[in-house]
Design a protein around this motif. Sequence first.
Motif, mmCIF file in Angstrom:
data_model
loop_
_atom_site.group_PDB
_atom_site.id
_atom_site.type_symbol
_atom_site.label_atom_id
_atom_site.label_comp_id
_atom_site.label_asym_id
_atom_site.label_seq_id
_atom_site.Cartn_x
_atom_site.Cartn_y
_atom_site.Cartn_z
ATOM 1 N N HIS A 51 11.674 4.027 -3.453
ATOM 2 C CA HIS A 51 10.658 4.826 -2.741
ATOM 3 C C HIS A 51 9.265 4.209 -2.762
ATOM 4 O O HIS A 51 8.983 3.268 -3.501
ATOM 5 N N CYS A 52 8.414 4.830 -1.956
ATOM 6 C CA CYS A 52 7.051 4.329 -1.765
ATOM 7 C C CYS A 52 6.239 4.398 -3.052
ATOM 8 O O CYS A 52 6.471 5.232 -3.919
ATOM 9 N N THR A 53 5.272 3.511 -3.101
ATOM 10 C CA THR A 53 4.267 3.516 -4.167
ATOM 11 C C THR A 53 2.906 3.556 -3.465
ATOM 12 O O THR A 53 2.843 3.606 -2.231
ATOM 13 N N VAL A 54 1.864 3.469 -4.245
ATOM 14 C CA VAL A 54 0.518 3.439 -3.645
ATOM 15 C C VAL A 54 0.318 2.220 -2.745
ATOM 16 O O VAL A 54 -0.639 2.172 -1.985
ATOM 17 N N GLU A 55 1.214 1.241 -2.825
ATOM 18 C CA GLU A 55 1.049 0.012 -2.043
ATOM 19 C C GLU A 55 1.821 0.013 -0.719
ATOM 20 O O GLU A 55 1.777 -0.975 0.003
ATOM 21 N N CYS A 56 2.541 1.096 -0.410
ATOM 22 C CA CYS A 56 3.349 1.086 0.821
ATOM 23 C C CYS A 56 2.459 0.954 2.058
ATOM 24 O O CYS A 56 1.550 1.762 2.270
ATOM 25 N N HIS A 57 2.757 -0.041 2.859
ATOM 26 C CA HIS A 57 1.929 -0.306 4.046
ATOM 27 C C HIS A 57 2.148 0.744 5.122
ATOM 28 O O HIS A 57 1.225 1.125 5.838
ATOM 29 N N GLU A 63 -7.274 2.711 3.698
ATOM 30 C CA GLU A 63 -6.814 2.018 2.487
ATOM 31 C C GLU A 63 -7.260 2.789 1.250
ATOM 32 O O GLU A 63 -8.311 3.426 1.286
ATOM 33 N N LEU A 64 -6.499 2.695 0.198
ATOM 34 C CA LEU A 64 -6.909 3.327 -1.068
ATOM 35 C C LEU A 64 -7.623 2.274 -1.923
ATOM 36 O O LEU A 64 -7.159 1.137 -2.019
ATOM 37 N N SER A 65 -8.706 2.665 -2.529
ATOM 38 C CA SER A 65 -9.389 1.750 -3.454
ATOM 39 C C SER A 65 -8.550 1.659 -4.736
ATOM 40 O O SER A 65 -7.676 2.499 -4.971
ATOM 41 N N SER A 66 -8.846 0.654 -5.557
ATOM 42 C CA SER A 66 -8.094 0.514 -6.816
ATOM 43 C C SER A 66 -8.249 1.769 -7.675
ATOM 44 O O SER A 66 -7.302 2.209 -8.334
ATOM 45 N N GLU A 67 -9.453 2.353 -7.660
ATOM 46 C CA GLU A 67 -9.685 3.567 -8.473
ATOM 47 C C GLU A 67 -8.823 4.716 -7.971
ATOM 48 O O GLU A 67 -8.224 5.449 -8.747
ATOM 49 N N LYS A 68 -8.779 4.854 -6.654
ATOM 50 C CA LYS A 68 -7.987 5.957 -6.074
ATOM 51 C C LYS A 68 -6.498 5.751 -6.380
ATOM 52 O O LYS A 68 -5.778 6.702 -6.686
ATOM 53 N N LYS A 69 -6.047 4.507 -6.305
ATOM 54 C CA LYS A 69 -4.638 4.225 -6.606
ATOM 55 C C LYS A 69 -4.329 4.646 -8.041
ATOM 56 O O LYS A 69 -3.308 5.274 -8.323
ATOM 57 N N ALA A 70 -5.224 4.278 -8.950
ATOM 58 C CA ALA A 70 -5.017 4.622 -10.361
ATOM 59 C C ALA A 70 -5.019 6.134 -10.549
ATOM 60 O O ALA A 70 -4.208 6.682 -11.315
ATOM 61 N N GLN A 71 -5.890 6.811 -9.811
ATOM 62 C CA GLN A 71 -5.943 8.281 -9.910
ATOM 63 C C GLN A 71 -4.638 8.918 -9.446
ATOM 64 O O GLN A 71 -4.106 9.815 -10.084
ATOM 65 N N VAL A 72 -4.139 8.415 -8.316
ATOM 66 C CA VAL A 72 -2.889 8.960 -7.767
ATOM 67 C C VAL A 72 -1.753 8.747 -8.778
ATOM 68 O O VAL A 72 -0.953 9.642 -9.041
#
Length: 240
Positions: free
Chosen positions: A168-174, A183-192
């Motif tokens: 399944h998808c991760t924060v990196e799924c295009h 796009e999600l910033s690195s901070e937002k990715k970490a938050q998610v």
Amino acid sequence: MTDTLPRETALEESGQINTLQHERWNLWRDEQSQNKKRFNIHELLQTEVKLRENAQREVALKDKLAIYQKPPTTDGSLVPADLIQGLRAEVTKLNEEYWMLERKWWSIEGSLIEGPLARGMKLWRSHPKWYMHCVLREDCAERGRCCGRDCGCCSNRHLPKRKFAAGHCTVECHCCEKARGFELSSEKKAQVEKLFDLGVDRGYFKRIRHASLLGLIHLNLDNPFDLIEDPPPRYEAPAV
Ligand SMILES: [Zn+2]
Ligand SMILES: [Zn+2]
Ligand SMILES: [Zn+2]
């Protein structure tokens, strides 16, 4: 090394896969061995997410490179060469990181000696589409990811050199990024990721653990293999 118990063989032969997998889990749960302490399920599942993140980021970067490397548009605008070089360098780095993560996964998995849980995992993951278990699909869909749309990405995420890309998808799924529109910033990715932390022993982790390792749902009596949902995409799946 422990051999398959006669009861396990009998349950498998009679098709009672739910009971078989539940009993295997209970045997593992009640076990007081060193092996149990060594095998870190949190780390195993977290590493699987990291592997998929890596593979999905690589696909996203390659998609972007393919667009940037097309001939200049009619207005003559060119993508700066250093941007392209930067993306290429990241692809190389991702490749190295994938290799390391794969070793890490094997080392965690290798710490689980032969026993009921190892046999349960082996049986469940022998199905090529085990990750399309309804619990894992629902988790993906509820987080607004591809299983909630008609693209069919999760079922078609096979990369020849990326065994762990499937899933399944991760924060990196295009595809998710395109659907989201930003796009999600690195901070937002970490938050998610923190919101769905598999490092914490709570209901969410337990649900994902049961579905991922044994195909089970707590208090559910269905055959795990009947819980695999793999609807065909309504539109053509994107090329990966
Ligand atoms: Zn998708
Ligand atoms: Zn999905
Ligand atoms: Zn997605």
